[in-house]
Scaffold this active site. Structure first.
Site, short mmCIF file in Angstrom:
data_model
loop_
_atom_site.label_atom_id
_atom_site.label_comp_id
_atom_site.label_asym_id
_atom_site.label_seq_id
_atom_site.Cartn_x
_atom_site.Cartn_y
_atom_site.Cartn_z
N HIS A 344 60.95 37.63 11.97
CA HIS A 344 60.95 36.41 12.77
C HIS A 344 59.68 36.21 13.60
O HIS A 344 59.51 35.16 14.22
CB HIS A 344 62.14 36.41 13.71
CG HIS A 344 62.09 37.54 14.70
ND1 HIS A 344 62.32 38.85 14.34
CD2 HIS A 344 61.79 37.57 16.02
CE1 HIS A 344 62.18 39.63 15.38
NE2 HIS A 344 61.85 38.88 16.43
N ASP A 345 58.79 37.21 13.62
CA ASP A 345 57.57 37.13 14.42
C ASP A 345 56.30 36.95 13.59
O ASP A 345 55.22 36.80 14.17
CB ASP A 345 57.39 38.42 15.25
CG ASP A 345 58.32 38.49 16.45
OD1 ASP A 345 58.70 37.43 16.97
OD2 ASP A 345 58.67 39.61 16.85
#
Length: 549
Positions: A344-345
């Protein structure tokens, strides 16, 4: 069953040689709940939405699901700023929804892992609300407070990972408080035993509800240097383009995080996990990978974890993979690692390694390599569809990193856009409302329903490679040895439980070759264009094969 009784039975099982290490070589599927599936039309994914789509995850062959934070939060960092550790965010649903989800996950033979953000809280957490009131209240020392210098400036040179000083002034306490990220994410003080005890009770709260484990956010940053020593600069000869792009990376984070003493905090977590049966704790180690073995592996530290060696790679070059296994992991004999290309980063791998709006051939190659490498696989939602990064306009940017650096760096929103379930459905079947982030047409064309009907799709390939790993013990838990190869070819063996496999991948955009040993048998799996003439293996661009040897 009480934790004590569970621990006693676990000891008996260990003695009998029956200890379950289900996570070794498993495939863990990460769900970003806000973007998975929305059932109430508010444009934000929820727990019921996850439950509705569990068959998709189970159909992949995943062994476990990891959920990004689902706790109440002001969402300045979208759940990674927790305001209540032991509740469910209203937009995600209720505790009853969560309990039902646990049962549904377990009913499909999978494990459920939660994100835990114990290094810091939201400024709206009741602990910080009390801590900031005075210097002598019961929680006054629960966060990292420090006096200003005589001229009113910050206590030291520590920089926030999100830009600027890692200190913010509080006019009530008349002190600075430390935050490794946003000013709204004050850092907990792990030098205070009461803080540690409270955080361990948070873990027990969820373990008692049937959770199978935790992914620990910034697990390298629980402890800080109590003397607040300045961080030294990163030597000029070690600075890469990634470092120059972000000022905080120009200093060595050895006093605000990544301290040897952080091992103690990891041991405290592991001790709690061992009170229960078959639980897993793995950590995110985003800085100083050389400290990895100090925090994970063995019987006292975290079970495992991952670094950013592959996540931050834009080259897709064989030396990157060889260095990870030969230099970083080789000395760590008691550490079974995680292997991951996406989360997600991070900019999605098909964009980092290929560019454009998608490359299904590259996506298939990357998935095959992912399951062939040694480690517990962490696969991010949409990776099984070959989704590329979304190039967002300024008006859609919500991530604080994108807000800081747009348009040069657009932040993390581009990998967090909603899952496309139906190519022709309203908002691609994600919601009947307006999604919190837009869904582009080049994601719609890769929607789940389209790929389910296509045996040649990335989704079909993802299912095949996961099944391949499960069918071959050497791929799941076997040892790995890199072999010499020329150019863009990455070659290695996997060996275990009486099986030995040779894995050969051409990561480049040009055709390549590899000399097979005489012991090489028939290929058990191929991706891309591969032909064999006696001992010569011809590899088309972005292709590979796995052989029995």
């Amino acid at each position: 069953m009480s934790a004590g009784r569970q621990g006693q039975e676990q000891e008996e099982a260990d003695v009998a040689g029956e200890k379950s290490e289900w996570w070794k070589g498993a495939v863990v599927y990460q769900i970003y709940p806000r973007s998975f599936h929305d059932t109430n039309g508010d444009g934000i994914g929820d727990l019921k939405g996850i439950e509705e789509k569990l068959d998709h995850v189970a159909g992949l062959g995943a062994d476990a699901i990891w959920l990004s934070p689902i706790y109440p939060s002001p969402n300045r960092d979208f759940g990674y700023d927790v305001s209540d550790y032991c509740a469910i965010a209203p937009e995600m649903g209720s505790m009853a929804d969560f309990d039902r989800l646990v049962e549904a996950v377990h009913g499909r033979g999978m494990k459920l892992i939660l994100d835990q953000v114990l290094a810091h809280t939201s400024e709206q957490h009741q602990w910080f609300q009390e801590s900031q009131l005075s210097a002598d209240n019961p929680k006054s020392d629960w966060y990292v407070w420090a006096d200003a210098k005589e001229d009113g400036t910050v206590p030291n040179n520590w920089l926030s990972a999100f830009g600027g000083p890692a200190w913010s002034w509080n006019p009530v306490r008349r002190k600075y408080y430390h935050h490794k990220f946003l000013k709204s994410q004050p850092k907990l003080n792990f030098h205070n035993e009461q803080v540690v005890d409270a955080c361990m009770d948070v873990l027990r709260f969820w373990l008692d509800r049937g959770v199978d484990g935790f992914r620990l956010d910034v697990a390298n940053a629980y402890l800080h240097d109590a003397a607040l020593t300045d961080n030294p600069p990163l030597p000029m000869d070690k600075r890469t383009f990634m470092d120059w792009a972000h000022a905080p990376r120009l200093q060595q984070h050895i006093h605000d995080a990544n301290m040897p003493e952080n091992e103690w905090a990891m041991k405290r977590v592991r001790k709690v996990m061992d009170e229960y049966e078959e639980r897993l704790a793995f950590g995110e180690f985003s800085e100083r990978p050389e400290m990895f073995g100090r925090y994970a592996g063995g019987v006292e530290r975290l079970h495992t974890g991952y670094t950013f060696d592959f996540l931050e790679d834009w080259s897709f070059e064989p030396p990157v993979f060889r260095a990870y296994y030969e230099k970083l992991l080789a000395p760590l004999s008691d550490l079974f690692p995680c292997v991951t290309f996406s989360n997600h980063d991070i900019v999605r791998p098909v964009t980092r390694w290929g560019g454009g709006q998608g490359d299904d051939g590259l996506a298939k190659l990357a998935l095959t390599l992912l399951v062939a490498l040694r480690g517990t696989v962490l696969m991010f939602q949409g990776e099984e569809l070959g989704l590329p990064e979304v190039d967002l306009e300024r008006k859609y940017i919500k991530d604080p990193v994108g807000d800081l650096y747009f348009p040069w760096v657009k932040g993390r929103d581009g990998c967090r856009t909603p899952m496309p379930w139906e190519s022709g459905g309203a908002e691609a079947g994600f919601t009947i409302g307006t999604p919190w982030l837009p869904i582009p047409d080049y994601h719609r064309m890769r929607a789940v329903d389209v790929q389910q009907a296509d045996e040649g799709s990335v989704l079909a390939h993802a299912k095949k490679v996961i099944a391949l790993r499960k069918a071959h013990p050497a791929l799941k838990t076997g040892a790995m040895s890199c072999l010499d190869a020329e150019g863009k070819v990455l070659a290695f063996t996997r060996e275990g439980e009486g099986e030995r496999l040779l894995c050969v991948f051409n990561l480049g955009k040009e055709a390549a070759s590899f000399d097979l040993p005489e012991s090489a048998g028939a290929a058990v799996f191929e991706v891309g264009g591969v032909t064999r003439d006696a001992a010569a293996l011809a590899l088309q661009p972005r292709s590979g094969a796995i052989f029995k040897v």
